[in-house]
Design a protein around this motif. Structure first.
Motif, PDB file in Angstrom:
ATOM      1  N   ALA A 102      31.230  54.875  45.236  1.00  0.00           N
ATOM      2  CA  ALA A 102      31.287  53.423  45.408  1.00  0.00           C
ATOM      3  C   ALA A 102      32.568  52.849  44.806  1.00  0.00           C
ATOM      4  O   ALA A 102      33.127  51.871  45.310  1.00  0.00           O
ATOM      5  CB  ALA A 102      30.062  52.778  44.756  1.00  0.00           C
ATOM      6  N   ARG A 103      33.070  53.462  43.734  1.00  0.00           N
ATOM      7  CA  ARG A 103      34.312  52.993  43.130  1.00  0.00           C
ATOM      8  C   ARG A 103      35.490  53.160  44.094  1.00  0.00           C
ATOM      9  O   ARG A 103      36.412  52.332  44.108  1.00  0.00           O
ATOM     10  CB  ARG A 103      34.617  53.795  41.857  1.00  0.00           C
ATOM     11  N   VAL A 104      35.456  54.229  44.884  1.00  0.00           N
ATOM     12  CA  VAL A 104      36.530  54.437  45.852  1.00  0.00           C
ATOM     13  C   VAL A 104      36.503  53.324  46.891  1.00  0.00           C
ATOM     14  O   VAL A 104      37.532  52.690  47.188  1.00  0.00           O
ATOM     15  CB  VAL A 104      36.399  55.823  46.533  1.00  0.00           C
ATOM     16  N   ALA A 105      35.307  53.052  47.438  1.00  0.00           N
ATOM     17  CA  ALA A 105      35.187  52.005  48.460  1.00  0.00           C
ATOM     18  C   ALA A 105      35.603  50.648  47.885  1.00  0.00           C
ATOM     19  O   ALA A 105      36.305  49.862  48.539  1.00  0.00           O
ATOM     20  CB  ALA A 105      33.746  51.950  48.969  1.00  0.00           C
ATOM     21  N   ARG A 106      35.200  50.387  46.664  1.00  0.00           N
ATOM     22  CA  ARG A 106      35.537  49.110  46.023  1.00  0.00           C
ATOM     23  C   ARG A 106      37.045  48.998  45.777  1.00  0.00           C
ATOM     24  O   ARG A 106      37.661  47.955  46.014  1.00  0.00           O
ATOM     25  CB  ARG A 106      34.759  49.009  44.719  1.00  0.00           C
ATOM     26  N   GLY A 107      37.664  50.095  45.334  1.00  0.00           N
ATOM     27  CA  GLY A 107      39.114  50.084  45.109  1.00  0.00           C
ATOM     28  C   GLY A 107      39.853  49.795  46.404  1.00  0.00           C
ATOM     29  O   GLY A 107      40.797  48.995  46.440  1.00  0.00           O
ATOM     30  N   ALA A 156      47.903  42.249  34.553  1.00  0.00           N
ATOM     31  CA  ALA A 156      47.192  42.639  35.788  1.00  0.00           C
ATOM     32  C   ALA A 156      45.702  42.333  35.694  1.00  0.00           C
ATOM     33  O   ALA A 156      45.041  42.122  36.709  1.00  0.00           O
ATOM     34  CB  ALA A 156      47.409  44.118  36.073  1.00  0.00           C
ATOM     35  N   PHE A 157      45.158  42.310  34.462  1.00  0.00           N
ATOM     36  CA  PHE A 157      43.740  42.000  34.279  1.00  0.00           C
ATOM     37  C   PHE A 157      43.512  40.503  34.064  1.00  0.00           C
ATOM     38  O   PHE A 157      42.407  40.086  33.761  1.00  0.00           O
ATOM     39  CB  PHE A 157      43.144  42.809  33.121  1.00  0.00           C
ATOM     40  N   GLY A 158      44.548  39.703  34.212  1.00  0.00           N
ATOM     41  CA  GLY A 158      44.419  38.252  34.080  1.00  0.00           C
ATOM     42  C   GLY A 158      43.653  37.660  35.259  1.00  0.00           C
ATOM     43  O   GLY A 158      43.395  38.341  36.255  1.00  0.00           O
TER      44      GLY A 158
HETATM   45  P1  AMP Z   1      36.835  49.161  36.320  1.00  0.00           P
HETATM   46  O1  AMP Z   1      36.065  50.296  35.692  1.00  0.00           O
HETATM   47  O2  AMP Z   1      37.503  49.556  37.586  1.00  0.00           O
HETATM   48  O3  AMP Z   1      36.038  47.901  36.455  1.00  0.00           O
HETATM   49  O4  AMP Z   1      38.020  48.843  35.311  1.00  0.00           O
HETATM   50  C1  AMP Z   1      37.688  48.612  33.959  1.00  0.00           C
HETATM   51  C2  AMP Z   1      38.652  49.352  33.073  1.00  0.00           C
HETATM   52  O5  AMP Z   1      39.811  48.599  32.951  1.00  0.00           O
HETATM   53  C3  AMP Z   1      38.096  49.556  31.675  1.00  0.00           C
HETATM   54  O6  AMP Z   1      37.896  50.916  31.435  1.00  0.00           O
HETATM   55  C4  AMP Z   1      39.147  49.095  30.738  1.00  0.00           C
HETATM   56  O7  AMP Z   1      39.680  50.172  30.039  1.00  0.00           O
HETATM   57  C5  AMP Z   1      40.223  48.537  31.606  1.00  0.00           C
HETATM   58  N1  AMP Z   1      40.426  47.134  31.242  1.00  0.00           N
HETATM   59  C6  AMP Z   1      39.531  46.141  31.328  1.00  0.00           C
HETATM   60  N2  AMP Z   1      40.075  44.984  30.920  1.00  0.00           N
HETATM   61  C7  AMP Z   1      41.338  45.272  30.558  1.00  0.00           C
HETATM   62  C8  AMP Z   1      42.415  44.503  30.030  1.00  0.00           C
HETATM   63  N3  AMP Z   1      42.297  43.198  29.798  1.00  0.00           N
HETATM   64  N4  AMP Z   1      43.572  45.125  29.767  1.00  0.00           N
HETATM   65  C9  AMP Z   1      43.712  46.440  30.006  1.00  0.00           C
HETATM   66  N5  AMP Z   1      42.730  47.225  30.490  1.00  0.00           N
HETATM   67  C10 AMP Z   1      41.570  46.643  30.764  1.00  0.00           C
END
Ligand code: AMP
Ligand code: ZN
Ligand code: FE
Ligand code: FE
Length: 286
Positions: A102-107, A156-158
């Motif tokens: 599911a992570r692949v599809a979401r990405g 990028a996470f903003g």
């Molecule tokens: P995801 O699992 O795809 O939702 O991505 C979440 C991952 O992104 C987590 O493992 C965090 O390590 C990383 N992450 C989340 N927020 C931040 C942030 N503000 N800055 C850097 N990394 C982040």
């Protein structure tokens, strides 16, 4: 007994930047006595980390499971650390595979949303960057950095990017189900960064009490995403509920600035964690 204990790190098996072998070498160089490898939703890093384990370092095999609590609308995403579980337990293996798929599809959908807005990132490039590891937003963040659109992972996470505008939910595991599956696999579930409000919504203490009643063993209190007050709160809650407390770096290589061993776990808590496990053993190299 070991005293420099870091129980939460990521490798290239998920969204870290060091390979599992490089990770254990870096852990030894950082002066750690115990390191846990806890990649998102995978145990793929276990074997290469074991094979490369430097002498004097103990390896705790673990994972960080993508979970969700359905007690609020919309449901709240959360992370569950799982230690020393049987990596062949069929139900857990199936859930992890489902989440990774599911992570692949979401990405791919996130990249499609970006492209629809004219942002020059490509899915093959993101996939190549992940190099077979569990796909996560940090891999898309790297593509945004390479494209010169943001200067850092933090940016990028903003809210304009992966934090809100281009954030899509994952297909996670119901957290109660996850706790039961980890325990059934002989593993030890620990709630990761439970009060990290700066990352998003957090769950109420009542939920943590309910999870403790169905088998949660610990709370990660000492983590860079917790303020001093949040850390103190988690320590207090753990004492109230009889849970052990961990501290860890949540190291991601250069995808984050935190260093190995930035936060550590007390030896007594670590001993309790190992004693509670029956899936696989911790490994000390000869
Ligand atoms: P995801 O699992 O795809 O939702 O991505 C979440 C991952 O992104 C987590 O493992 C965090 O390590 C990383 N992450 C989340 N927020 C931040 C942030 N503000 N800055 C850097 N990394 C982040
Ligand atoms: Zn991560
Ligand atoms: Fe996490
Ligand atoms: Fe993590």
């Amino acid at each position: 007994m070991a005293d420099r204990i870091d129980l939460h790190t990521h490798s290239t098996a998920s969204d870290g930047t060091l390979s599992p072998a490089e990770l254990v070498r870096a852990a030894a160089e950082a002066g750690l006595d115990v390191v846990a490898i806890t990649d998102h939703d995978t145990t793929d890093g276990w074997q290469p980390a074991l094979r490369a384990l430097p002498s004097g370092l103990r390896l705790v095999r673990g994972a960080e499971l993508s979970c969700r609590w359905y007690g609020e609308q919309p449901p709240v995403p959360l992370h569950l650390l799982a230690y020393l579980f049987d990596p062949d337990a069929p139900e857990l293996v199936a859930e992890l595979a489902r989440v990774r798929t599911a992570r692949v599809a979401r990405g791919e959908r996130i990249v499609a949303l970006l492209r629809a807005d004219g942002v020059d990132v490509s899915w093959p490039e993101v996939l190549a960057g992940a190099a077979g590891g569990t796909i996560g937003r940090p891999h898309i963040a790297q593509a945004l950095i390479r494209a010169g659109l943001v200067a850092s992972t933090t940016e990028a996470f903003g809210p304009d990017w992966l934090g809100v505008r281009y954030r899509l939910p994952k297909e996670d595991i119901d957290v109660f189900h996850a706790v039961r599956l980890v325990r059934a696999a002989g593993g030890v579930p620990v709630f990761a960064h439970p009060r990290a409000s700066r990352r998003g919504r957090i769950v109420p203490d009542e939920l943590i009490a309910e999870l403790a009643a169905v088998g949660l063993v610990g709370l990660e209190a000492d983590h860079e995403d917790h303020s001093p007050d949040e850390r103190a709160h988690v320590h207090g809650l753990a004492a109230e509920l009889g849970l052990l407390v961990t501290g860890s770096s949540d190291f991601h290589g250069t995808h984050k600035s935190v260093r190995l061993g930035a936060f550590t776990t007390e030896a007594e808590a670590y001993e309790r964690l190992v004693a509670a496990s029956s899936g696989v053993t911790e490994v000390a190299s000869g």
